[in-house]
Design a protein around this motif. Structure first.
Motif, PDB file in Angstrom:
ATOM      1  N   ASP A 138     -69.808  26.991  30.124  1.00 13.30           N
ATOM      2  CA  ASP A 138     -70.150  28.038  29.154  1.00 13.30           C
ATOM      3  C   ASP A 138     -69.951  29.432  29.731  1.00 13.30           C
ATOM      4  N   HIS A 139     -70.076  29.570  31.027  1.00 10.64           N
ATOM      5  CA  HIS A 139     -69.868  30.874  31.661  1.00 10.64           C
ATOM      6  C   HIS A 139     -68.434  31.062  32.135  1.00 10.64           C
ATOM      7  N   LEU A 140     -67.824  29.996  32.564  1.00 11.90           N
ATOM      8  CA  LEU A 140     -66.504  30.098  33.166  1.00 11.90           C
ATOM      9  C   LEU A 140     -65.488  30.731  32.210  1.00 11.90           C
ATOM     10  N   ALA A 141     -65.444  30.272  30.982  1.00 13.01           N
ATOM     11  CA  ALA A 141     -64.479  30.819  30.016  1.00 13.01           C
ATOM     12  C   ALA A 141     -64.755  32.306  29.759  1.00 13.01           C
ATOM     13  N   LEU A 142     -66.018  32.649  29.612  1.00  5.94           N
ATOM     14  CA  LEU A 142     -66.383  34.046  29.361  1.00  5.94           C
ATOM     15  C   LEU A 142     -66.031  34.922  30.560  1.00  5.94           C
ATOM     16  N   LEU A 143     -66.383  34.476  31.744  1.00  2.00           N
ATOM     17  CA  LEU A 143     -66.096  35.265  32.943  1.00  2.00           C
ATOM     18  C   LEU A 143     -64.603  35.443  33.151  1.00  2.00           C
ATOM     19  N   LYS A 144     -63.833  34.397  32.920  1.00  2.00           N
ATOM     20  CA  LYS A 144     -62.379  34.511  33.064  1.00  2.00           C
ATOM     21  C   LYS A 144     -61.808  35.481  32.040  1.00  2.00           C
ATOM     22  N   LYS A 145     -62.295  35.422  30.819  1.00  2.00           N
ATOM     23  CA  LYS A 145     -61.818  36.321  29.760  1.00  2.00           C
ATOM     24  C   LYS A 145     -62.105  37.777  30.135  1.00  2.00           C
ATOM     25  N   GLN A 146     -63.334  38.038  30.583  1.00  2.00           N
ATOM     26  CA  GLN A 146     -63.695  39.398  30.954  1.00  2.00           C
ATOM     27  C   GLN A 146     -62.920  39.862  32.180  1.00  2.00           C
ATOM     28  N   ARG A 147     -62.784  39.014  33.158  1.00  2.00           N
ATOM     29  CA  ARG A 147     -62.046  39.356  34.380  1.00  2.00           C
ATOM     30  C   ARG A 147     -60.600  39.682  34.046  1.00  2.00           C
ATOM     31  N   ASP A 148     -59.991  38.865  33.167  1.00  2.00           N
ATOM     32  CA  ASP A 148     -58.609  39.114  32.772  1.00  2.00           C
ATOM     33  C   ASP A 148     -58.487  40.425  32.004  1.00  2.00           C
ATOM     34  N   GLY A 149     -59.482  40.757  31.202  1.00  2.00           N
ATOM     35  CA  GLY A 149     -59.483  42.029  30.485  1.00  2.00           C
ATOM     36  C   GLY A 149     -59.556  43.209  31.444  1.00  2.00           C
ATOM     37  N   ILE A 150     -60.404  43.099  32.449  1.00  2.00           N
ATOM     38  CA  ILE A 150     -60.510  44.167  33.447  1.00  2.00           C
ATOM     39  C   ILE A 150     -59.211  44.283  34.240  1.00  2.00           C
ATOM     40  N   GLN A 151     -58.598  43.155  34.572  1.00  2.00           N
ATOM     41  CA  GLN A 151     -57.315  43.172  35.296  1.00  2.00           C
ATOM     42  C   GLN A 151     -56.242  43.855  34.452  1.00  2.00           C
ATOM     43  N   LYS A 152     -56.194  43.553  33.170  1.00  2.00           N
ATOM     44  CA  LYS A 152     -55.216  44.184  32.269  1.00  2.00           C
ATOM     45  C   LYS A 152     -55.445  45.696  32.217  1.00  2.00           C
ATOM     46  N   ASP A 153     -56.710  46.092  32.119  1.00  2.00           N
ATOM     47  CA  ASP A 153     -57.038  47.524  32.102  1.00  2.00           C
ATOM     48  C   ASP A 153     -56.628  48.177  33.411  1.00  2.00           C
ATOM     49  N   LEU A 154     -56.863  47.498  34.524  1.00  2.00           N
ATOM     50  CA  LEU A 154     -56.493  48.028  35.826  1.00  2.00           C
ATOM     51  C   LEU A 154     -54.988  48.277  35.902  1.00  2.00           C
ATOM     52  N   GLN A 155     -54.211  47.349  35.374  1.00  2.00           N
ATOM     53  CA  GLN A 155     -52.758  47.526  35.381  1.00  2.00           C
ATOM     54  C   GLN A 155     -52.351  48.752  34.564  1.00  2.00           C
ATOM     55  N   GLN A 156     -53.006  48.971  33.424  1.00  2.00           N
ATOM     56  CA  GLN A 156     -52.697  50.154  32.629  1.00  2.00           C
ATOM     57  C   GLN A 156     -53.102  51.420  33.382  1.00  2.00           C
ATOM     58  N   LEU A 157     -54.265  51.381  34.047  1.00  2.00           N
ATOM     59  CA  LEU A 157     -54.712  52.529  34.825  1.00  2.00           C
ATOM     60  C   LEU A 157     -53.731  52.850  35.955  1.00  2.00           C
ATOM     61  N   GLN A 158     -53.215  51.815  36.597  1.00  2.00           N
ATOM     62  CA  GLN A 158     -52.249  52.025  37.681  1.00  2.00           C
ATOM     63  C   GLN A 158     -50.970  52.653  37.139  1.00  2.00           C
ATOM     64  N   SER A 159     -50.567  52.253  35.955  1.00  2.00           N
ATOM     65  CA  SER A 159     -49.398  52.846  35.315  1.00  2.00           C
ATOM     66  C   SER A 159     -49.648  54.315  34.983  1.00  2.00           C
ATOM     67  N   LEU A 160     -50.836  54.604  34.453  1.00  2.00           N
ATOM     68  CA  LEU A 160     -51.188  55.983  34.145  1.00  2.00           C
ATOM     69  C   LEU A 160     -51.265  56.834  35.410  1.00  2.00           C
ATOM     70  N   LYS A 161     -51.779  56.242  36.485  1.00  2.00           N
ATOM     71  CA  LYS A 161     -51.867  56.954  37.760  1.00  2.00           C
ATOM     72  C   LYS A 161     -50.476  57.316  38.261  1.00  2.00           C
ATOM     73  N   ALA A 162     -49.529  56.389  38.135  1.00  2.00           N
ATOM     74  CA  ALA A 162     -48.152  56.659  38.566  1.00  2.00           C
ATOM     75  C   ALA A 162     -47.549  57.802  37.739  1.00  2.00           C
TER      76      ALA A 162
END
Length: 151
Positions: free
Chosen positions: A124-148
């Motif tokens: 019950d937690h694993l799916a939620l945690l993976k979803k949130q982690r993947d969302g943060i990773q996606k945001d991080l990639q956008q932030l890195q693009s904006l930083k560049a």
């Protein structure tokens, strides 16, 4: 399998990180003059609040009080303070602001990774945690693009 107390503690730790991120993004949105960054930071602040709400529902399912953790942690406050200082010292550089946020997001991902590794018995937690982690990773990639773009 972890006890409910340990699960609640772990989830509260993630809620703290999410609250730190929300507050950090709100602070960053107030600091930058870029309308694009204000919009991105506002979006991510709302996303972190939504993630925290999802985790609080799981905390309640395990017998915890979902309202116990509304503010960020001490380390988050220190990081936000450092972010403000760094931003002031570097002449309000959006690239420096994005770099500081990137550091916070990488820390959040590391924390999620640790809990995901420990949650193999909690579907019950694993799916939620993976979803949130993947969302943060996606945001991080956008932030890195904006930083560049702002370098």
């Amino acid at each position: 399998m972890e006890s409910n107390k340990e699960i609640i503690s772990d989830l509260n730790s993630l809620v703290t990180i999410l609250n730190d991120g929300k507050q950090g993004y709100e602070s960053a949105a107030e600091t930058t003059n870029s309308l694009e960054l204000k919009a991105v930071f506002g979006k991510y602040a709302l996303e972190r609040a939504a993630y925290a709400t999802e985790l609080k529902a799981h905390i309640k399912q395990h017998g915890g009080n979902e309202d116990d953790n509304e503010s960020g942690g001490v380390l988050g406050a220190i990081h936000r303070g450092w972010l403000d200082v760094k931003h002031a010292v570097t002449g309000n550089s959006d690239a420096s602001l994005l770099e500081a946020i990137e550091t916070g997001e990488k820390s959040a991902i590391e924390k999620y990774d640790g809990y995901i590794a420990d949650y193999t018995d909690h579907a019950d937690h694993l799916a939620l945690l993976k979803k949130q982690r993947d969302g943060i990773q996606k945001d991080l990639q956008q932030l890195q693009s904006l930083k560049a773009q702002n370098a």
